[in-house]
Design a protein around this motif. Structure first.
Motif: not given
Length: 189
Positions: A115-119
């Motif tokens: 998973r890759l998370y951007v926020g």
């Protein structure tokens, strides 16, 4: 022993950049960002699979869908294109590692079990407020701004910087995609 925020900020301002700091961070508290529940995702508007589940997260530019995250209309952060074979896998609205509850708006991409998370994390206005957001994070700098770097118990690498007053940008990845953190962070504007 916890250092005062001013001491941490002074340490960061001494010149440690993301590429020059010791790699892994520390063992941070918390885990990966918490995905929205199915009910939250289903209740949001989702016109197409490649669009975002929240109107405040998408902008239209020249006929092409450009991804952006924001805390409000004036704080939009544009995201770079996420390379194939990563696919959109939902959204998240909480970072367990934060020391206090703040609004979080984020997107998740996946490839197999990775998973890759951007926020964006809404709220911290000053460097002193920002450096206290994650208890076990290493303080560093990113493009002249204070930044935090930490690794969770499950190996998720996390990187966050204060983009501007009121908006911090977060990028995280499971071990198999951790090499994507730097290119994604570099492309955010």
């Amino acid at each position: 022993m916890r250092r005062p925020a001013a001491a941490l900020l002074a340490l960061a301002l001494s010149g440690c950049a993301l590429s020059g700091c010791a790699g892994g961070g520390g063992s941070g508290s918390g885990e990966a960002p918490v995905p929205r529940t199915s009910a939250e995702v289903l209740s949001a508007e989702t016109p197409s699979a490649d669009s975002l589940s929240d109107d405040s997260l998408a902008t239209e530019q020249g006929g092409n869908r450009a991804l952006a995250l924001s805390c409000d209309a004036a704080s939009e952060v544009h995201l770079p294109a996420v390379p194939a074979p990563l696919r959109r896998a939902g959204a998240f609205s909480r970072l367990p590692a934060l020391t206090r509850p703040l609004d979080v708006h984020g997107l998740i991409w996946s490839q197999n079990d990775e998973r890759l998370y951007v926020g964006v994390v809404c709220g911290p206005r000053t460097a002193e407020q920002f450096v206290t957001l994650v208890a076990q994070a290493r303080l560093t700098m990113w493009e002249g701004r204070p930044a935090l770097h930490w690794t969770t118990r499950t190996g998720v690498r996390n990187f966050m910087w204060l983009e501007r007053p009121g908006v911090a940008v977060y990028v995280g990845a499971t071990p198999g995609l951790s090499d994507r953190i730097h290119p994604i962070a570099t492309g955010i504007g």
